[in-house]
Design a protein around this motif. Structure first.
Motif, PDB file in Angstrom:
ATOM      1  N   PHE A  50       0.918  -0.964  -0.119  1.00 36.98           N
ATOM      2  CA  PHE A  50      -0.067  -0.122  -0.067  1.00 36.98           C
ATOM      3  C   PHE A  50       0.922   1.316  -0.023  1.00 36.98           C
ATOM      4  O   PHE A  50       0.623   2.171  -0.726  1.00 36.98           O
ATOM      5  N   THR A  51       1.756   1.061   0.769  1.00 33.38           N
ATOM      6  CA  THR A  51       2.831   2.543   0.899  1.00 33.38           C
ATOM      7  C   THR A  51       3.506   2.769  -0.548  1.00 33.38           C
ATOM      8  O   THR A  51       3.628   3.851  -0.669  1.00 33.38           O
ATOM      9  N   ASN A  52       3.780   1.691  -1.086  1.00 30.57           N
ATOM     10  CA  ASN A  52       4.641   1.881  -2.416  1.00 30.57           C
ATOM     11  C   ASN A  52       3.576   2.249  -3.433  1.00 30.57           C
ATOM     12  O   ASN A  52       4.151   3.317  -4.172  1.00 30.57           O
ATOM     13  N   ASN A  53       2.642   1.617  -3.392  1.00 27.80           N
ATOM     14  CA  ASN A  53       1.660   2.299  -4.374  1.00 27.80           C
ATOM     15  C   ASN A  53       0.821   3.530  -4.207  1.00 27.80           C
ATOM     16  O   ASN A  53       0.681   4.258  -5.177  1.00 27.80           O
ATOM     17  N   ALA A  54       0.668   3.895  -2.963  1.00 29.15           N
ATOM     18  CA  ALA A  54       0.305   5.172  -2.799  1.00 29.15           C
ATOM     19  C   ALA A  54       1.181   6.208  -3.057  1.00 29.15           C
ATOM     20  O   ALA A  54       0.701   7.138  -3.488  1.00 29.15           O
ATOM     21  N   ILE A  55       2.443   6.176  -2.777  1.00 24.85           N
ATOM     22  CA  ILE A  55       3.399   7.046  -3.021  1.00 24.85           C
ATOM     23  C   ILE A  55       3.287   7.522  -4.477  1.00 24.85           C
ATOM     24  O   ILE A  55       3.264   8.515  -4.807  1.00 24.85           O
ATOM     25  N   GLU A  56       3.439   6.512  -5.191  1.00 17.84           N
ATOM     26  CA  GLU A  56       3.499   6.323  -6.755  1.00 17.84           C
ATOM     27  C   GLU A  56       2.317   6.990  -7.263  1.00 17.84           C
ATOM     28  O   GLU A  56       2.370   8.139  -7.971  1.00 17.84           O
ATOM     29  N   GLY A  57       0.995   6.310  -6.882  1.00 17.80           N
ATOM     30  CA  GLY A  57       0.042   7.119  -7.164  1.00 17.80           C
ATOM     31  C   GLY A  57      -0.326   8.447  -7.091  1.00 17.80           C
ATOM     32  O   GLY A  57      -1.069   9.292  -7.690  1.00 17.80           O
ATOM     33  N   LEU A  62      -1.346  14.088  -8.348  1.00 17.91           N
ATOM     34  CA  LEU A  62      -1.013  15.406  -7.826  1.00 17.91           C
ATOM     35  C   LEU A  62      -0.660  16.105  -9.272  1.00 17.91           C
ATOM     36  O   LEU A  62      -0.851  17.300  -9.411  1.00 17.91           O
ATOM     37  N   LYS A  63       0.208  15.616 -10.075  1.00 16.94           N
ATOM     38  CA  LYS A  63       0.939  16.228 -11.218  1.00 16.94           C
ATOM     39  C   LYS A  63      -0.276  16.262 -12.210  1.00 16.94           C
ATOM     40  O   LYS A  63      -0.304  17.162 -13.208  1.00 16.94           O
ATOM     41  N   SER A  68      -5.542  22.591  -9.080  1.00 14.44           N
ATOM     42  CA  SER A  68      -4.722  23.262  -7.966  1.00 14.44           C
ATOM     43  C   SER A  68      -5.537  23.373  -6.719  1.00 14.44           C
ATOM     44  O   SER A  68      -6.666  23.756  -6.930  1.00 14.44           O
ATOM     45  N   PHE A  69      -5.072  23.351  -5.529  1.00 11.99           N
ATOM     46  CA  PHE A  69      -5.730  23.657  -4.332  1.00 11.99           C
ATOM     47  C   PHE A  69      -4.746  24.011  -3.164  1.00 11.99           C
ATOM     48  O   PHE A  69      -3.476  23.859  -3.167  1.00 11.99           O
ATOM     49  N   THR A  70      -5.598  24.324  -2.161  1.00 16.64           N
ATOM     50  CA  THR A  70      -4.756  24.833  -0.944  1.00 16.64           C
ATOM     51  C   THR A  70      -5.544  24.274   0.141  1.00 16.64           C
ATOM     52  O   THR A  70      -6.759  23.992   0.260  1.00 16.64           O
ATOM     53  N   ILE A  71      -4.763  23.916   1.274  1.00 19.64           N
ATOM     54  CA  ILE A  71      -5.215  23.574   2.447  1.00 19.64           C
ATOM     55  C   ILE A  71      -5.130  24.749   3.329  1.00 19.64           C
ATOM     56  O   ILE A  71      -3.904  25.077   3.940  1.00 19.64           O
ATOM     57  N   GLN A  72      -6.010  25.685   3.861  1.00 17.88           N
ATOM     58  CA  GLN A  72      -5.710  26.830   4.936  1.00 17.88           C
ATOM     59  C   GLN A  72      -6.880  26.801   5.820  1.00 17.88           C
ATOM     60  O   GLN A  72      -8.062  26.636   5.387  1.00 17.88           O
ATOM     61  N   ASN A  73      -6.567  27.300   7.129  1.00 19.90           N
ATOM     62  CA  ASN A  73      -7.473  27.497   8.182  1.00 19.90           C
ATOM     63  C   ASN A  73      -8.615  26.375   8.332  1.00 19.90           C
ATOM     64  O   ASN A  73      -9.553  26.302   8.596  1.00 19.90           O
ATOM     65  N   ASN A 143      -0.904  22.249  -3.289  1.00 18.32           N
ATOM     66  CA  ASN A 143      -0.742  20.938  -4.027  1.00 18.32           C
ATOM     67  C   ASN A 143       0.749  20.736  -4.299  1.00 18.32           C
ATOM     68  O   ASN A 143       1.325  19.657  -4.332  1.00 18.32           O
ATOM     69  N   GLU A 144       1.236  21.897  -4.645  1.00 18.15           N
ATOM     70  CA  GLU A 144       2.896  21.816  -5.067  1.00 18.15           C
ATOM     71  C   GLU A 144       3.712  21.550  -3.542  1.00 18.15           C
ATOM     72  O   GLU A 144       4.794  20.831  -3.857  1.00 18.15           O
ATOM     73  N   ASP A 145       3.392  22.084  -2.669  1.00 16.56           N
ATOM     74  CA  ASP A 145       3.950  21.753  -1.383  1.00 16.56           C
ATOM     75  C   ASP A 145       3.883  20.244  -1.038  1.00 16.56           C
ATOM     76  O   ASP A 145       4.882  19.567  -0.347  1.00 16.56           O
ATOM     77  N   ILE A 146       2.584  19.684  -1.083  1.00 15.10           N
ATOM     78  CA  ILE A 146       2.270  18.282  -1.024  1.00 15.10           C
ATOM     79  C   ILE A 146       3.025  17.409  -1.745  1.00 15.10           C
ATOM     80  O   ILE A 146       3.905  16.287  -1.298  1.00 15.10           O
ATOM     81  N   LEU A 147       3.207  17.700  -3.116  1.00 20.64           N
ATOM     82  CA  LEU A 147       4.074  17.193  -4.063  1.00 20.64           C
ATOM     83  C   LEU A 147       5.411  17.102  -3.377  1.00 20.64           C
ATOM     84  O   LEU A 147       5.994  15.869  -3.778  1.00 20.64           O
ATOM     85  N   ASP A 148       5.965  18.013  -3.190  1.00 21.91           N
ATOM     86  CA  ASP A 148       7.376  17.960  -2.448  1.00 21.91           C
ATOM     87  C   ASP A 148       7.454  17.221  -1.349  1.00 21.91           C
ATOM     88  O   ASP A 148       8.541  16.311  -1.413  1.00 21.91           O
ATOM     89  N   PHE A 149       6.478  17.021  -0.466  1.00 22.52           N
ATOM     90  CA  PHE A 149       6.623  16.238   0.770  1.00 22.52           C
ATOM     91  C   PHE A 149       6.572  14.678   0.131  1.00 22.52           C
ATOM     92  O   PHE A 149       7.242  13.810   0.739  1.00 22.52           O
TER      93      PHE A 149
END
Length: 256
Positions: A50-57, A62-63, A68-73, A143-149
């Motif tokens: 699950f971890t391997n497939n989840a990271i790849e998926g 995200l790409k 495009s999205f944001t998580i705020q407040n 979404n760019e921040d999450i992609l980097d993470f």
């Protein structure tokens, strides 16, 4: 008799289980640790997969698939007007910034990663883990921040997965020892009913082997992802039957 022979005998022979009551406690403890190791095979396999497939998926989604999205407040925001559900090989990715889908709407039997309006949810092998965005004070990501993470998590998985498996093994081992301790008390009651002489230490040893059949059965069901209704009750019932049959093999007390 080596540990593999004991494992095999414990799945079908109450007579052999009753004989194990005389062996050293160290060998019995080793057997329980071995049984715990076997029992986590399905969870370890699916966690790794699950971890391997989840990271790849997630990286691909995200790409390519998500707006495009944001998580705020404490809330997920985007220009999208309806939920997006993306089917992968072994899991489903759900994106919903509208608030239409709640955690209670998710199927606990389906492997899923969900970005909901107010929380992040992972469903894996029937386990649901939910984290509200508001739990992190001042959270403000895109979404760019999450992609980097996620890209960073690719290298960290080689540490994360082994650590999680070790934690799973230790908690499973502790659970098995607690189960044996409880059922050993039930073993004393059964011994008294059957007029057998059985000190607690011997009851504990017999119980350690009496849980083998149900443990292996549930492990196999988990490995093939076959749901068993009332598996908890079935587990306890099989243990009690094996314990009863094993204690019955002990010679009766001699009449005074």
């Amino acid at each position: 008799m080596n540990i593999f022979q004991q494992l095999f005998k414990s799945m079908y022979s109450p007579k052999d289980i009753s004989r194990f009551r005389f062996q050293g406690i160290g060998k019995t403890i080793l057997f329980l640790f071995f049984l715990a190791l076997i029992s986590i095979i399905p969870a370890s396999y699916y966690l790794t997969s699950f971890t391997n497939n989840a990271i790849e998926g997630v990286t691909k989604s995200l790409k390519e698939d998500l707006p495009s999205f944001t998580i705020q407040n404490g809330e997920l925001s985007s220009d999208n007007k309806e939920p997006i559900e993306i089917e992968k090989d072994q899991y489903t990715f759900l994106f919903d910034s509208t608030g239409t889908v709640t955690e209670g709407d998710l199927d606990s039997n389906e492997n899923m990663i969900a970005l909901l309006k107010d929380r992040f949810v992972i469903v894996n092998a029937g386990s649901v883990q939910s984290s509200p965005y508001s739990m992190v004070s001042g959270l403000n990501v895109t979404n760019e921040d999450i992609l980097d993470f996620v890209n960073s998590a690719e290298s960290l998985k080689y540490i994360f997965i082994p650590v999680m498996i070790v934690v799973l093994y230790l908690t499973t081992s502790a659970s098995l020892f607690l189960k044996v301790t409880i059922f050993a008390l039930i073993g004393l009651l059964l011994a008294n009913m059957l007029n057998r002489k059985l000190p607690y230490r011997q009851s504990w040893r017999i119980t350690a082997y009496s849980i083998t059949l149900s443990t292996i059965f549930l492990m196999l069901m988990g490995l093939f992802q076959i749901g068993i209704p009332g598996s908890f009750l079935l587990d306890w019932f099989v243990i009690c039957i094996m314990l009863y049959l094993s204690i019955k093999e002990i010679p009766k007390r001699k009449a005074a």
